[in-house]
Design an enzyme around this catalytic site. Structure first.
Site, PDB file in Angstrom:
ATOM      1  N   ASP A  19       0.857  -1.186   0.000  1.00 38.21           N
ATOM      2  CA  ASP A  19       0.000   0.000   0.000  1.00 38.21           C
ATOM      3  C   ASP A  19       0.890   1.231   0.000  1.00 38.21           C
ATOM      4  O   ASP A  19       1.944   1.250   0.635  1.00 38.21           O
ATOM      5  CB  ASP A  19      -0.964  -0.001   1.194  1.00 38.21           C
TER       6      ASP A  19
ATOM      7  N   ASP B 285      -9.643   3.424   5.889  1.00 38.12           N
ATOM      8  CA  ASP B 285      -8.474   3.356   6.765  1.00 38.12           C
ATOM      9  C   ASP B 285      -8.818   4.111   8.042  1.00 38.12           C
ATOM     10  O   ASP B 285      -8.839   5.339   8.069  1.00 38.12           O
ATOM     11  CB  ASP B 285      -7.274   3.993   6.048  1.00 38.12           C
TER      12      ASP B 285
ATOM     13  N   GLU C 236      -7.774   4.310  12.001  1.00 38.01           N
ATOM     14  CA  GLU C 236      -6.711   3.907  12.915  1.00 38.01           C
ATOM     15  C   GLU C 236      -6.412   5.019  13.907  1.00 38.01           C
ATOM     16  O   GLU C 236      -7.071   6.069  13.919  1.00 38.01           O
ATOM     17  CB  GLU C 236      -5.459   3.578  12.108  1.00 38.01           C
TER      18      GLU C 236
END
Length: 302
Positions: free
Chosen positions: A93, A182, A184
């Site tokens: 990624d 995403d 986090e």
């Protein structure tokens, strides 16, 4: 000879032997200058040097990347050369932090899939998204886009719409993966972005529902066990909706899953990987299945 600068001061013509030496020196200088320009401009077929990452807790909005918050809680393992990590279907990624990438070299090294950063929050678009997304495609790398969540800046629906309109769309073309949320550890502030566990669950579900309405696909969730368990309370509400991409930088044979998930689909096993065609460190990922299952995920087929 003109090298994009002032001409050298004219001097008496040297003897033939000296002229040849001088010519070689000029040629060497020109070659070095050309190489420097190629490095700066990202000449196709080369990888430019990756930018230096900002220190922990100093990642400004717009600068985040997949794993920028994970490093607040995990340390990269000393080595990643174990068979359990290096075998199977491998991926990476990337974001603008990797600079220009030689995607043909990436594919030639055995990398089969890649997700590249498209958006962050509601106003940031990754400067290298278009180059990475198309470059991966034409090199035969099964590619996808990801959105770095900023739950403290706007609703899940708002960010899902921004993502879907700026790279997160999907098509059944044998080379496009569903988009990734995403979510986090906040690399710029409070771990859970100031939201309660209940509010965070609602935010994630809002993003999921909106993204699916826009694209017909279930969004993939990238997260770490520590963040998910702390900020959602180990919520199981996404286990039957979203494939899990777990961030667990370890030399263990299998990753630790967040509470609430029974299986993982993708495993980000290190942030300090190395791949031909990419300058500097790059995140390395492993798909939980063979290539036929990866293509099933890409094409939304059984």
């Amino acid at each position: 000879m003109h090298l994009n600068g002032p001409l050298p001061t004219r001097r008496p013509t040297p003897p033939p032997a000296h002229r040849r030496t001088l010519a070689r020196r000029w040629a060497t200088g020109a070659g070095m200058l050309g190489a420097a320009f190629a490095l700066l401009l990202g000449t196709p077929g080369t990888a430019t040097a990756a930018a230096k990452l900002p220190p922990k807790n100093e990642v400004r909005p717009g600068e985040a990347w997949m794993g920028s918050g994970v490093r607040e809680e995990q340390q990269p393992p000393g080595g990643i050369g174990t068979l359990s990590h290096g075998d199977g279907v491998q991926g990476i990624d990337v974001s603008h932090w990797q600079g220009a990438i030689n995607w043909n070299s990436v594919r030639g090294s055995g990398i089969q899939f890649a997700w590249t950063k498209a958006t962050e929050g509601t106003s940031y678009k990754d400067s290298r998204f278009s180059a990475n997304y198309s470059g991966a495609y034409y090199a035969g790398v099964i590619r996808g886009a990801y959105h770095f969540a900023r739950p403290n800046s706007s609703s899940g629906a708002t960010q899902a719409n921004f993502f879907a309109s700026n790279g997160g769309a999907w098509s059944r073309d044998n080379l496009t993966l569903p988009g990734v949320l995403d979510i986090e550890n906040n690399p710029s502030g409070a771990m859970c972005y100031g939201l309660s566990q209940t509010s965070m669950r609602s935010w994630i579900l809002d993003f999921y529902n909106t993204y699916k309405a826009r694209t017909t696909r279930d969004v993939v969730i990238y997260t770490s066990p520590s963040w998910w368990n702390t900020c959602t309370g180990g919520w199981s509400g996404m286990a039957t909706r979203s494939p899990l991409w777990v961030a667990h930088w370890t030399s263990n044979h299998t990753p630790t899953k967040p509470t609430g998930f029974t299986a993982w689909t993708v495993w980000q096993y290190t942030s300090s990987g190395s791949v031909p065609g990419v300058a500097g460190n790059v995140d390395r990922d492993k798909f939980n299945g063979d290539r036929s299952r990866l293509l099933a995920l890409a094409n939304n087929t059984p």
